[in-house]
Design a protein around this motif. Structure first.
Motif, PDB file in Angstrom:
ATOM      1  N   GLY A 143       0.920  -1.211   0.065  1.00 10.57           N
ATOM      2  CA  GLY A 143       0.036   0.154  -0.201  1.00 10.57           C
ATOM      3  C   GLY A 143       0.926   1.264   0.012  1.00 10.57           C
ATOM      4  N   LEU A 144       1.936   1.115   0.707  1.00 15.66           N
ATOM      5  CA  LEU A 144       3.103   2.390   0.905  1.00 15.66           C
ATOM      6  C   LEU A 144       3.542   2.724  -0.467  1.00 15.66           C
ATOM      7  CD1 LEU A 144       4.109   4.673   2.614  1.00 15.66           C
ATOM      8  CD2 LEU A 144       6.114   2.871   3.228  1.00 15.66           C
ATOM      9  N   TYR A 145       3.746   1.431  -1.225  1.00 17.38           N
ATOM     10  CA  TYR A 145       4.674   1.550  -2.346  1.00 17.38           C
ATOM     11  C   TYR A 145       3.564   1.967  -3.373  1.00 17.38           C
ATOM     12  CZ  TYR A 145       8.398  -1.609  -0.950  1.00 17.38           C
ATOM     13  OH  TYR A 145       9.273  -2.229  -0.149  1.00 17.38           O
ATOM     14  N   ASN A 146       2.433   1.883  -3.598  1.00 21.74           N
ATOM     15  CA  ASN A 146       1.368   2.295  -4.367  1.00 21.74           C
ATOM     16  C   ASN A 146       1.006   3.557  -4.292  1.00 21.74           C
ATOM     17  OD1 ASN A 146       1.053  -0.338  -5.611  1.00 21.74           O
ATOM     18  ND2 ASN A 146      -0.534  -0.893  -4.418  1.00 21.74           N
ATOM     19  N   VAL A 147       0.880   4.083  -3.108  1.00 23.82           N
ATOM     20  CA  VAL A 147       0.466   5.623  -2.754  1.00 23.82           C
ATOM     21  C   VAL A 147       1.744   6.389  -3.046  1.00 23.82           C
ATOM     22  CG1 VAL A 147      -0.189   7.216  -1.052  1.00 23.82           C
ATOM     23  CG2 VAL A 147      -1.258   4.936  -1.008  1.00 23.82           C
ATOM     24  N   GLY A 148       2.911   5.905  -2.514  1.00 18.65           N
ATOM     25  CA  GLY A 148       4.080   6.668  -2.847  1.00 18.65           C
ATOM     26  C   GLY A 148       4.556   6.859  -4.241  1.00 18.65           C
ATOM     27  N   ALA A 149       4.346   5.846  -4.912  1.00 15.78           N
ATOM     28  CA  ALA A 149       4.658   5.827  -6.441  1.00 15.78           C
ATOM     29  C   ALA A 149       3.579   6.578  -7.123  1.00 15.78           C
ATOM     30  CB  ALA A 149       4.823   4.353  -7.067  1.00 15.78           C
ATOM     31  N   ALA A 150       2.305   6.438  -6.751  1.00 19.42           N
ATOM     32  CA  ALA A 150       1.117   7.131  -7.499  1.00 19.42           C
ATOM     33  C   ALA A 150       1.622   8.567  -7.485  1.00 19.42           C
ATOM     34  CB  ALA A 150      -0.178   6.716  -7.245  1.00 19.42           C
ATOM     35  N   THR A 151       1.901   8.883  -6.193  1.00 17.48           N
ATOM     36  CA  THR A 151       2.017  10.578  -5.786  1.00 17.48           C
ATOM     37  C   THR A 151       3.311  10.997  -6.671  1.00 17.48           C
ATOM     38  OG1 THR A 151       1.188  10.105  -3.657  1.00 17.48           O
ATOM     39  CG2 THR A 151       2.540  12.224  -4.063  1.00 17.48           C
ATOM     40  N   LEU A 152       4.252  10.317  -6.396  1.00 18.81           N
ATOM     41  CA  LEU A 152       5.457  11.014  -7.407  1.00 18.81           C
ATOM     42  C   LEU A 152       5.246  10.971  -9.019  1.00 18.81           C
ATOM     43  CD1 LEU A 152       8.270   8.800  -5.706  1.00 18.81           C
ATOM     44  CD2 LEU A 152       7.869  11.224  -5.505  1.00 18.81           C
ATOM     45  N   GLY A 153       4.499   9.911  -9.206  1.00 18.87           N
ATOM     46  CA  GLY A 153       4.058  10.058 -10.875  1.00 18.87           C
ATOM     47  C   GLY A 153       3.473  11.299 -10.988  1.00 18.87           C
ATOM     48  N   ALA A 154       2.133  11.451 -10.173  1.00  6.99           N
ATOM     49  CA  ALA A 154       1.324  12.649 -10.402  1.00  6.99           C
ATOM     50  C   ALA A 154       2.224  13.974 -10.306  1.00  6.99           C
ATOM     51  CB  ALA A 154       0.259  12.611  -9.249  1.00  6.99           C
ATOM     52  N   VAL A 155       3.157  14.030  -9.171  1.00  5.33           N
ATOM     53  CA  VAL A 155       3.779  15.171  -9.360  1.00  5.33           C
ATOM     54  C   VAL A 155       4.701  15.609 -10.566  1.00  5.33           C
ATOM     55  CG1 VAL A 155       5.778  16.336  -8.040  1.00  5.33           C
ATOM     56  CG2 VAL A 155       4.048  15.256  -6.756  1.00  5.33           C
ATOM     57  N   VAL A 156       5.042  14.402 -11.228  1.00  7.31           N
ATOM     58  CA  VAL A 156       5.862  14.649 -12.495  1.00  7.31           C
ATOM     59  C   VAL A 156       4.817  15.395 -13.502  1.00  7.31           C
ATOM     60  CG1 VAL A 156       6.821  13.484 -14.454  1.00  7.31           C
ATOM     61  CG2 VAL A 156       7.521  12.763 -11.917  1.00  7.31           C
ATOM     62  N   VAL A 157       3.590  14.646 -13.585  1.00  2.08           N
ATOM     63  CA  VAL A 157       2.808  15.283 -14.563  1.00  2.08           C
ATOM     64  C   VAL A 157       2.320  16.669 -14.105  1.00  2.08           C
ATOM     65  CG1 VAL A 157       0.428  15.135 -15.658  1.00  2.08           C
ATOM     66  CG2 VAL A 157       1.960  12.923 -15.023  1.00  2.08           C
ATOM     67  N   PHE A 158       2.029  17.048 -13.002  1.00  2.00           N
ATOM     68  CA  PHE A 158       1.838  18.223 -12.305  1.00  2.00           C
ATOM     69  C   PHE A 158       2.957  19.341 -12.900  1.00  2.00           C
ATOM     70  CE2 PHE A 158       2.405  21.367  -9.115  1.00  2.00           C
ATOM     71  CZ  PHE A 158       1.177  22.098  -9.132  1.00  2.00           C
ATOM     72  N   LEU A 159       4.377  18.772 -12.702  1.00  2.00           N
ATOM     73  CA  LEU A 159       5.422  19.878 -12.986  1.00  2.00           C
ATOM     74  C   LEU A 159       5.592  20.163 -14.422  1.00  2.00           C
ATOM     75  CD1 LEU A 159       8.013  18.478 -10.223  1.00  2.00           C
ATOM     76  CD2 LEU A 159       6.476  20.924 -10.086  1.00  2.00           C
ATOM     77  N   PHE A 178      -2.946  24.307 -13.795  1.00  2.00           N
ATOM     78  CA  PHE A 178      -3.706  25.552 -14.587  1.00  2.00           C
ATOM     79  C   PHE A 178      -4.258  26.514 -13.822  1.00  2.00           C
ATOM     80  CE2 PHE A 178      -4.530  22.247 -18.124  1.00  2.00           C
ATOM     81  CZ  PHE A 178      -3.149  22.198 -18.468  1.00  2.00           C
ATOM     82  N   VAL A 179      -4.271  26.467 -12.307  1.00  2.27           N
ATOM     83  CA  VAL A 179      -4.846  27.490 -11.671  1.00  2.27           C
ATOM     84  C   VAL A 179      -3.641  27.901 -10.441  1.00  2.27           C
ATOM     85  CG1 VAL A 179      -7.093  26.718 -11.641  1.00  2.27           C
ATOM     86  CG2 VAL A 179      -5.683  25.659  -9.880  1.00  2.27           C
ATOM     87  N   GLY A 180      -2.462  27.203 -10.531  1.00  2.00           N
ATOM     88  CA  GLY A 180      -1.412  27.863  -9.690  1.00  2.00           C
ATOM     89  C   GLY A 180      -1.267  27.492  -8.533  1.00  2.00           C
ATOM     90  N   THR A 181      -1.652  25.929  -8.098  1.00  2.45           N
ATOM     91  CA  THR A 181      -1.506  25.445  -7.151  1.00  2.45           C
ATOM     92  C   THR A 181       0.017  25.205  -6.749  1.00  2.45           C
ATOM     93  OG1 THR A 181      -3.669  24.092  -7.441  1.00  2.45           O
ATOM     94  CG2 THR A 181      -1.994  23.016  -5.963  1.00  2.45           C
ATOM     95  N   SER A 182       0.274  25.234  -5.567  1.00  2.00           N
ATOM     96  CA  SER A 182       1.683  25.200  -5.285  1.00  2.00           C
ATOM     97  C   SER A 182       2.032  23.444  -5.186  1.00  2.00           C
ATOM     98  CB  SER A 182       1.975  25.463  -3.694  1.00  2.00           C
ATOM     99  OG  SER A 182       1.420  24.638  -2.856  1.00  2.00           O
ATOM    100  N   VAL A 183       3.188  23.268  -5.429  1.00  2.00           N
ATOM    101  CA  VAL A 183       3.577  21.934  -5.380  1.00  2.00           C
ATOM    102  C   VAL A 183       3.414  21.107  -4.015  1.00  2.00           C
ATOM    103  CG1 VAL A 183       5.658  20.132  -6.007  1.00  2.00           C
ATOM    104  CG2 VAL A 183       5.459  22.381  -7.160  1.00  2.00           C
TER     105      VAL A 183
END
Length: 237
Positions: free
Chosen positions: A91-107, A163-168
């Motif tokens: 569960g930790l691997y899944n949540v952590g990896a999904a978050t990192l991947g999402a941050v990549v797309v966001f940035l 697209f709305v200026g959310t902080s990382v």
């Protein structure tokens, strides 16, 4: 010369993600599947048992790539995490990896288009600008709701905040916290795949929409919306 190249370089990461995602949609949609997992389950378990640390790192890296490049197979990856590593640390691997991947797309989206889109919306005014302002005033609640409510596609929830200026920081924290309930449900399903494989069946992924599962998640979403409602009541009072 640098000034003319700069916009292209800024947009390059999100354009690469878009191209890889498009290619993956056609080339990988039949490759990353439950049937593929079932077919290779013995070799995957053997690799995990012989190289646990390397298997963990490889899995997390693959999951980050799937999310970061918006490739098909996110659900299968979550099931695999549960199947190989159990509810914990899977569960930790899944949540952590999904978050990192999402941050990549966001940035990538924010660097490529986010700032320009946010500035244009703010400059034009109107309903879009009011929505943008409301999102900024209620960022924590709005971001959590987007993650908790299954109706919002994960990829869309990665792009809109850019697209709305959310902080990382806010994006990363709300993503990590907001995806925990749903991810743990699918991870627990993955942890029981051994019995499913033995019966020759496929997992029931509709469990997320079962009342005893969906109800608490929607309750968390309603709780996240409470600060928005309180602010509105104070303004109207």
């Amino acid at each position: 010369m640098t000034a003319t190249q700069s916009p292209v370089l800024k947009r390059l990461p999100i354009l690469v993600i878009a191209l890889v995602a498009l290619g993956g949609a056609f080339l990988l949609r039949d490759q990353i599947s439950f049937e593929t997992l079932a077919r290779h389950r013995d070799s995957l378990l053997a690799f995990r048992d012989a190289n646990f640390a390397l298997a963990s790192l490889t899995f997390v890296a693959a999951y980050v790539a799937i999310v970061g490049f918006s490739l098909p197979g996110g659900t299968i990856a979550t099931l695999t995490g549960g199947f190989l590593f159990g509810l914990f640390p899977g569960g930790l691997y899944n949540v952590g990896a999904a978050t990192l991947g999402a941050v990549v797309v966001f940035l990538a989206a924010r660097a490529g288009f986010g700032a320009d889109v946010a500035a244009r919306i703010e400059g034009k005014g109107g309903a879009a600008a009011r929505l943008q302002q409301n999102l900024r005033e209620n960022e924590w609640s709005a971001l959590l709701i987007m993650r908790l409510v299954p109706a919002v596609p994960f990829f869309i929830a990665n792009l809109l905040p850019a697209f709305v200026g959310t902080s990382v920081w806010r994006f990363a924290v709300t993503t990590f916290a907001g995806i925990i309930p749903g991810t743990l449900v699918f991870t627990s399903v993955g942890a029981g795949l051994g019995e499913v494989f033995a019966r020759g069946e496929t997992p029931d992924l509709s469990i997320l929409f079962a009342p005893h599962i969906l109800g608490p998640i929607l309750g968390l979403a309603a709780l996240s919306a409470l600060p928005i409602l309180l602010k509105r009541f104070k303004k109207e009072a």
